[in-house]
Motif scaffolding. Structure first.
Motif, mmCIF file in Angstrom:
data_model
loop_
_atom_site.group_PDB
_atom_site.id
_atom_site.type_symbol
_atom_site.label_atom_id
_atom_site.label_comp_id
_atom_site.label_asym_id
_atom_site.label_seq_id
_atom_site.Cartn_x
_atom_site.Cartn_y
_atom_site.Cartn_z
ATOM 1 N N GLU A 28 0.829 -1.196 0.000
ATOM 2 C CA GLU A 28 0.000 0.000 0.000
ATOM 3 C C GLU A 28 0.872 1.259 0.000
ATOM 4 O O GLU A 28 1.665 1.471 0.911
ATOM 5 N N ASN A 29 0.684 2.095 -1.039
ATOM 6 C CA ASN A 29 1.393 3.380 -1.097
ATOM 7 C C ASN A 29 2.880 3.255 -0.771
ATOM 8 O O ASN A 29 3.407 3.962 0.099
ATOM 9 N N ARG A 82 4.337 11.390 -6.330
ATOM 10 C CA ARG A 82 3.277 11.191 -5.328
ATOM 11 C C ARG A 82 2.332 12.384 -5.273
ATOM 12 O O ARG A 82 1.102 12.227 -5.256
ATOM 13 N N GLY A 86 -1.492 12.553 -6.622
ATOM 14 C CA GLY A 86 -2.475 12.736 -5.567
ATOM 15 C C GLY A 86 -3.379 13.933 -5.786
ATOM 16 O O GLY A 86 -4.563 13.896 -5.443
ATOM 17 N N TRP A 226 -1.191 11.244 4.197
ATOM 18 C CA TRP A 226 -1.396 9.857 4.637
ATOM 19 C C TRP A 226 -2.485 9.814 5.712
ATOM 20 O O TRP A 226 -3.384 8.972 5.671
ATOM 21 N N ARG A 229 -5.852 10.222 4.215
ATOM 22 C CA ARG A 229 -6.304 8.994 3.563
ATOM 23 C C ARG A 229 -6.870 8.008 4.579
ATOM 24 O O ARG A 229 -7.930 7.402 4.363
ATOM 25 N N GLU A 244 -5.759 8.339 -2.240
ATOM 26 C CA GLU A 244 -5.442 6.938 -2.482
ATOM 27 C C GLU A 244 -4.629 6.737 -3.743
ATOM 28 O O GLU A 244 -4.288 5.629 -4.095
#
Length: 245
Positions: A28-29, A82, A86, A226, A229, A244
């Motif tokens: 995840e990420n 990122r 995003g 983060w 999210r 996400e």
């Protein structure tokens, strides 16, 4: 004061990177883990004692400084990916990952290596403090080398800045807008670092403050994204948002 800022920034990055390990293992990420991990290593290499120990292991010719520069390049590249993904900043994403961005990265990287190997770099010294004052030849090359090291982060930061300003002025959730504001502030700090050649020698502490302000703003900004999210998934787990991506 400078040592406190260095070690506290290192601790902050290290703790956030460690907190990202379980998510990274789950796939995840992972880009966030890479960013925090790279920034942690970069800060470690900017502190005198660990820098000297690592550089001595690499031969004592300040290869650790060159390694530090490329770690910073990698970290800021992942930050660019990122953040642009995003916030849906497609044009900024293309300017970082497209042909223009790759040419900028390649040219700056080549210039950085050429300048480094033109200097007499024997003698481990964080920030090339020792070699840069060894002689006039080194002093001039060190200025250009430092400028090259700041050029790529400056490029990415300035590319990201308009998107961050738009996000701050949007109707996105407060946590995300605060994160965008921190990222914008970090970008401004990196932009200011491009003016370091014009800073008087006695103002060395200002350079440290600007550099670590940039790092902290980026780290905290990404950490807030983060957190946003996580909060979004708890409130509306079925809804997919920018956090996400």
């Amino acid at each position: 004061m400078i040592e406190i800022l260095q070690w506290s920034t290192l601790a902050t990055c290290g703790l956030i990177a460690a907190a990202r390990v379980p998510s990274a293992i789950r796939g995840e990420n992972r880009s966030l883990f890479y960013i925090f991990g790279l920034m942690t290593v970069a800060i470690l290499l900017s502190i005198e004692a660990p820098y000297v120990a690592i550089d001595q292991a690499l031969g004592g010719i300040n290869l650790a400084n060159l390694l530090l520069r490329f770690i910073i390049f990698a970290a800021i590249y992942f930050v660019g990916i990122r953040v642009t993904r995003g916030f849906g900043a497609d044009s900024a994403y293309r300017r970082i990952t497209g042909r223009a961005g790759m040419v900028v990265l390649l040219v700056i990287s080549l210039a950085l290596m050429v300048l480094f190997f033109m200097m007499d770099t024997v003698g481990s010294s964080a920030g090339l403090a020792g070699p840069s004052v060894r002689n006039q030849h080194n002093a001039v090359l060190a200025q250009y080398y430092g400028a090259a090291g700041r050029a790529y982060p400056g490029y990415v930061a300035l590319v990201l800045l308009p998107a961050m300003v738009r996000a701050v002025r949007s109707r996105l959730p407060l946590l995300v807008r605060v994160a965008a504001g921190l990222l914008a502030l970090g970008g401004v700090a990196i932009g200011i670092s491009l003016l370091f050649p014009f800073v008087p020698p006695g103002w060395g502490a200002i350079k440290f403050i600007v550099n670590y302000t940039a790092v902290l703003c980026y780290v905290l900004g990404l950490a807030l994204i983060w957190a946003a999210r996580v909060h979004n998934n708890r409130v509306s787990p079925a809804k997919r948002t920018y956090t996400e991506k």
